[in-house]
Write a protein that holds these residues in place. Structure first.
Motif, PDB file in Angstrom:
ATOM      1  N   VAL A   1       0.883  -1.176   0.000  1.00 14.08           N
ATOM      2  CA  VAL A   1       0.000   0.000   0.000  1.00 14.08           C
ATOM      3  C   VAL A   1       0.919   1.225   0.000  1.00 14.08           C
ATOM      4  CG1 VAL A   1      -1.756   1.317   1.247  1.00 14.08           C
ATOM      5  CG2 VAL A   1      -1.867  -1.186   1.236  1.00 14.08           C
ATOM      6  N   SER A   2       0.667   2.156  -0.918  1.00 16.85           N
ATOM      7  CA  SER A   2       1.492   3.366  -0.968  1.00 16.85           C
ATOM      8  C   SER A   2       1.190   4.246   0.244  1.00 16.85           C
ATOM      9  CB  SER A   2       1.184   4.167  -2.229  1.00 16.85           C
ATOM     10  OG  SER A   2       1.439   3.384  -3.357  1.00 16.85           O
ATOM     11  N   PRO A   3       2.166   5.057   0.712  1.00 13.88           N
ATOM     12  CA  PRO A   3       1.909   5.952   1.846  1.00 13.88           C
ATOM     13  C   PRO A   3       0.706   6.855   1.545  1.00 13.88           C
ATOM     14  CG  PRO A   3       4.237   5.961   1.243  1.00 13.88           C
ATOM     15  CD  PRO A   3       3.536   5.173   0.193  1.00 13.88           C
ATOM     16  N   GLY A   4      -0.128   7.047   2.543  1.00 15.16           N
ATOM     17  CA  GLY A   4      -1.284   7.931   2.381  1.00 15.16           C
ATOM     18  C   GLY A   4      -2.467   7.277   1.684  1.00 15.16           C
ATOM     19  N   GLN A   5      -2.366   6.012   1.324  1.00 21.81           N
ATOM     20  CA  GLN A   5      -3.438   5.359   0.572  1.00 21.81           C
ATOM     21  C   GLN A   5      -4.260   4.376   1.408  1.00 21.81           C
ATOM     22  OE1 GLN A   5      -4.369   5.955  -2.714  1.00 21.81           O
ATOM     23  NE2 GLN A   5      -3.054   7.712  -2.308  1.00 21.81           N
ATOM     24  N   SER A   6      -3.879   4.189   2.666  1.00 20.37           N
ATOM     25  CA  SER A   6      -4.583   3.171   3.464  1.00 20.37           C
ATOM     26  C   SER A   6      -6.050   3.534   3.669  1.00 20.37           C
ATOM     27  CB  SER A   6      -3.903   2.986   4.820  1.00 20.37           C
ATOM     28  OG  SER A   6      -2.638   2.409   4.626  1.00 20.37           O
ATOM     29  N   ARG A   7      -6.324   4.841   3.816  1.00 18.02           N
ATOM     30  CA  ARG A   7      -7.715   5.265   4.013  1.00 18.02           C
ATOM     31  C   ARG A   7      -8.555   4.885   2.782  1.00 18.02           C
ATOM     32  NH1 ARG A   7     -10.227  10.099   6.512  1.00 18.02           N
ATOM     33  NH2 ARG A   7      -8.196  10.669   7.274  1.00 18.02           N
ATOM     34  N   ALA A   8      -7.977   5.112   1.590  1.00 11.06           N
ATOM     35  CA  ALA A   8      -8.705   4.782   0.353  1.00 11.06           C
ATOM     36  C   ALA A   8      -8.914   3.270   0.239  1.00 11.06           C
ATOM     37  CB  ALA A   8      -7.929   5.305  -0.864  1.00 11.06           C
ATOM     38  N   VAL A   9      -7.900   2.516   0.663  1.00  8.17           N
ATOM     39  CA  VAL A   9      -8.011   1.049   0.599  1.00  8.17           C
ATOM     40  C   VAL A   9      -9.100   0.577   1.567  1.00  8.17           C
ATOM     41  CG1 VAL A   9      -6.774  -1.099   1.124  1.00  8.17           C
ATOM     42  CG2 VAL A   9      -5.642   0.690  -0.208  1.00  8.17           C
ATOM     43  N   LYS A  10      -9.119   1.168   2.759  1.00 13.55           N
ATOM     44  CA  LYS A  10     -10.127   0.787   3.760  1.00 13.55           C
ATOM     45  C   LYS A  10     -11.532   1.142   3.247  1.00 13.55           C
ATOM     46  CE  LYS A  10     -11.257   2.626   8.190  1.00 13.55           C
ATOM     47  NZ  LYS A  10     -10.784   3.292   9.382  1.00 13.55           N
ATOM     48  N   ALA A  11     -11.666   2.326   2.666  1.00 13.16           N
ATOM     49  CA  ALA A  11     -12.974   2.738   2.142  1.00 13.16           C
ATOM     50  C   ALA A  11     -13.411   1.781   1.029  1.00 13.16           C
ATOM     51  CB  ALA A  11     -12.899   4.167   1.610  1.00 13.16           C
ATOM     52  N   ALA A  12     -12.458   1.371   0.206  1.00 11.87           N
ATOM     53  CA  ALA A  12     -12.783   0.450  -0.900  1.00 11.87           C
ATOM     54  C   ALA A  12     -13.268  -0.888  -0.342  1.00 11.87           C
ATOM     55  CB  ALA A  12     -11.555   0.259  -1.787  1.00 11.87           C
ATOM     56  N   LEU A  13     -12.594  -1.344   0.700  1.00 13.16           N
ATOM     57  CA  LEU A  13     -13.019  -2.622   1.313  1.00 13.16           C
ATOM     58  C   LEU A  13     -14.441  -2.504   1.860  1.00 13.16           C
ATOM     59  CD1 LEU A  13     -10.003  -3.946   3.411  1.00 13.16           C
ATOM     60  CD2 LEU A  13     -11.200  -5.143   1.576  1.00 13.16           C
ATOM     61  N   ASN A  14     -14.726  -1.357   2.481  1.00 14.79           N
ATOM     62  CA  ASN A  14     -16.063  -1.159   3.051  1.00 14.79           C
ATOM     63  C   ASN A  14     -17.141  -1.050   1.972  1.00 14.79           C
ATOM     64  OD1 ASN A  14     -15.025  -1.243   5.597  1.00 14.79           O
ATOM     65  ND2 ASN A  14     -14.778   0.977   5.800  1.00 14.79           N
ATOM     66  N   THR A  15     -16.708  -0.691   0.743  1.00  9.71           N
ATOM     67  CA  THR A  15     -17.670  -0.534  -0.351  1.00  9.71           C
ATOM     68  C   THR A  15     -17.955  -1.847  -1.066  1.00  9.71           C
ATOM     69  OG1 THR A  15     -16.553   1.571  -0.694  1.00  9.71           O
ATOM     70  CG2 THR A  15     -18.189   1.002  -2.307  1.00  9.71           C
ATOM     71  N   LEU A  16     -17.171  -2.877  -0.755  1.00 15.18           N
ATOM     72  CA  LEU A  16     -17.340  -4.148  -1.491  1.00 15.18           C
ATOM     73  C   LEU A  16     -18.784  -4.695  -1.443  1.00 15.18           C
ATOM     74  CD1 LEU A  16     -14.028  -6.149  -0.883  1.00 15.18           C
ATOM     75  CD2 LEU A  16     -14.946  -5.366  -3.080  1.00 15.18           C
ATOM     76  N   PRO A  17     -19.453  -4.670  -0.274  1.00 15.14           N
ATOM     77  CA  PRO A  17     -20.828  -5.192  -0.274  1.00 15.14           C
ATOM     78  C   PRO A  17     -21.750  -4.417  -1.229  1.00 15.14           C
ATOM     79  CG  PRO A  17     -19.991  -4.976   1.969  1.00 15.14           C
ATOM     80  CD  PRO A  17     -18.984  -4.330   1.078  1.00 15.14           C
ATOM     81  N   ALA A  18     -21.613  -3.066  -1.252  1.00 16.99           N
ATOM     82  CA  ALA A  18     -22.457  -2.260  -2.157  1.00 16.99           C
ATOM     83  C   ALA A  18     -22.115  -2.580  -3.609  1.00 16.99           C
ATOM     84  CB  ALA A  18     -22.240  -0.781  -1.879  1.00 16.99           C
ATOM     85  N   PHE A  19     -20.825  -2.759  -3.884  1.00 16.58           N
ATOM     86  CA  PHE A  19     -20.392  -3.123  -5.240  1.00 16.58           C
ATOM     87  C   PHE A  19     -21.027  -4.454  -5.643  1.00 16.58           C
ATOM     88  CE2 PHE A  19     -17.684  -5.418  -8.144  1.00 16.58           C
ATOM     89  CZ  PHE A  19     -17.407  -4.473  -9.122  1.00 16.58           C
ATOM     90  N   ALA A  20     -20.985  -5.413  -4.710  1.00 14.32           N
ATOM     91  CA  ALA A  20     -21.504  -6.753  -5.021  1.00 14.32           C
ATOM     92  C   ALA A  20     -23.001  -6.709  -5.290  1.00 14.32           C
ATOM     93  CB  ALA A  20     -21.196  -7.708  -3.865  1.00 14.32           C
ATOM     94  N   SER A  21     -23.734  -5.878  -4.529  1.00 16.10           N
ATOM     95  CA  SER A  21     -25.180  -5.901  -4.786  1.00 16.10           C
ATOM     96  C   SER A  21     -25.527  -5.118  -6.046  1.00 16.10           C
ATOM     97  CB  SER A  21     -25.992  -5.467  -3.564  1.00 16.10           C
ATOM     98  OG  SER A  21     -25.718  -4.150  -3.283  1.00 16.10           O
TER      99      SER A  21
END
Ligand code: FAD
Length: 471
Positions: free
Chosen positions: A414-434
């Protein structure tokens, strides 16, 4: 799994050129990529009765797991160590009747250090002139520095803690994090050699600390072993069970969402329709597949776009004579120069049968620039810093993982400063799936609580469960 007929019976597909392909057949699920993640997803769905087809861009299965046979030797160029804590992997190993064996690694202190081109027996390091480190670092061997620093300063109790808001301030470069803890520049320079990242400057401390916590969890659960007969036995056994459902030399170019299901277009012009699709390609290759009419792609894309892959290059050498007896130093070497690490690998009778030059990050990127000159460069450089080896090694094999088509590197960082974006993306996976029913992503980079091989298997399992509902 409850199976519904799709499109009133059979989906029409046209797949000329597939090994043993029927020209018209129903495909429930297409899996893109025959690494461990894709194979696991395919096996899970096949065992539930789904008609699965795996498209693999390359000429073999296994992806970043690759055992090579050369000159009567068998050796790993990719994943090697299987931790006792890898529950899914252990289960597959016993299910396929495979066995594990001890690593046989030499003690860490049996080592030659090559600092500023000076060869030093590791046992002499603390008092060596080349050792410019102050206490408490002076007595530590350079290859141990980074592990020790992470251990000392890691505030994460478990790997899952990386996602807690109170640790968001750790999403700076690993270099800055360690420097702010008072680590001197000369310690950081040595800690940056052979680290499992491209560079301390270019990787997020939060992600490095997560991986350190994961390693701690794994070592608390036992040690590591090797697969008897080579790591490739595992993906091969998985592929064998899938039988003729795997199509090699089949690079997927695009995935288009239809009213129901997806159309998969291959780079060679073939196409198939399917009810569900699992994309199990490395993060560096995900954007090479165009996703048409798929919703919310940008919201989950940081899972691959914010994640450069660690460059790793290897040169496997065969010693023609035990030159380390001539210079009287251990065969395994750690260097702050171009060769970084040279591992002496012993056979079952304890003889050194191979020397493995292992370059990570910047070193591997330099190696990438050498292209096909890498092998001769490695021999020449070894002869330069260790003259006793001149004329005493021959090249068995080279691999530059960031240059391997379809792969692009070794592990997702994970690039520096990108962990927040990665975490947000993980949290969006259920919405993406539906929003995109029947489309899921798998691969080592999709899982954050277990590493490597086990992450790949866990991601395949999760993706299979994610699409099962539409079948
Ligand atoms: C040098 C090295 C050492 C390692 N050591 C260890 C270790 O000791 N222990 C450990 O646990 N892990 C280790 N790993 C990591 C481990 O190998 C990986 O985490 C794991 O194998 C990844 O599996 P995967 O299925 O996610 O991806 P991959 O194995 O990369 O599989 C992805 C597949 O997708 C295919 N593909 C890509 N694009 C397309 C496309 N468009 N269409 C069709 N197919 C496509 C690729 O060809 C590839 O076969 C190591 C990795 C490397 C490189």
């Amino acid at each position: 799994m409850r199976r519904r007929d799709w499109l009133g019976g059979l989906a029409l597909v046209s797949v000329p050129g597939l090994v043993h392909a029927r020209r018209t057949e129903r495909i429930d699920v297409v899996v893109v990529g025959a690494g461990l993640a894709g194979l696991e997803a395919a096996l899970q769905l096949q065992s539930q009765g789904a008609k699965v087809r795996v498209f693999e861009a390359g000429q073999r299965v296994g992806g970043r797991v690759r055992t090579i046979e050369a000159e009567g030797m068998r050796f790993e160029t990719g994943a090697t160590e299987i931790a006792d804590s890898y529950a899914r992997c252990q289960k597959r190993i016993s299910e396929f009747g495979l066995t594990l064996k001890a690593t046989g690694s030499p003690p860490a202190r049996e080592l030659t250090l090559c600092i500023d081109d000076e060869l030093i027996d590791a046992s002499q390091w603390a008092g060596a002139k080349a050792n410019t480190l102050d206490e408490p670092w002076r007595a530590q061997l350079p290859p141990m520095l980074l592990g020790g620093l992470l251990q000392r300063h890691n505030p994460l109790a478990t790997s899952g803690d990386w996602a807690l808001d109170r640790h968001a301030n750790l999403d700076i470069s690993l270099y800055e994090f360690l420097r702010d803890k008072g680590t001197p520049a000369n310690v950081l320079a040595l800690a940056d050699v052979g680290a499992n990242y491209n560079a301390l400057h270019s990787t997020s401390a939060l992600d490095a600390l997560r991986r350190d916590a994961m390693r701690k969890d794994a070592s608390a659960a036992g040690g590591v072993k090797l697969l008897d007969g080579g790591s490739s036995r595992l993906p091969e056994a998985m592929a064998q069970r899938l039988g003729d459902q795997i199509a090699l030399n089949s690079e997927v170019a695009s995935i288009a969402r239809l009213r129901r299901g997806y159309r998969i277009a291959l780079a060679d012009g073939r196409s198939v329709e399917t009810r569900a699709v699992i994309v199990a390609v490395p993060c560096a290759r995900t954007d090479a597949i165009s996703l048409v009419d798929v919703e919310h792609v940008d919201s989950i894309a940081p899972l691959w776009r914010a994640r450069p892959m660690t460059a790793i290059s290897q040169v496997h050498l065969r010693p023609l004579a035990p030159f380390w007896m001539d210079d009287g130093l251990p065969a395994t070497m750690w260097s702050d120069g171009a060769l970084e690490r040279v591992f002496a690998i012993r056979n079952a009778t304890g003889e050194v049968e191979r020397l493995l030059v292992w370059l990570n990050g910047k070193g591997a990127q330099r190696a990438d620039n050498l292209g096909s000159e890498l092998a001769s460069f490695a021999k020449l450089e070894l002869a330069r810093v260790r003259p006793a080896s001149r004329g005493k090694v021959e090249v068995l094999h080279t691999v530059q993982w960031s240059q391997v088509p379809g792969i692009g590197g070794a592990y997702a960082e994970v690039s520096p400063g990108q962990s927040r974006a990665v975490k947000a993306a993980l949290n969006t996976l259920p919405a993406f799936a539906s929003a995109n029913r029947g489309l899921a992503f798998a691969g080592e980079h999709m899982v954050f609580d277990v590493p490597g091989i086990e992450a790949a298997l866990a991601s395949g399992e999760r993706a299979a469960a994610g699409v099962a509902g539409v079948l």
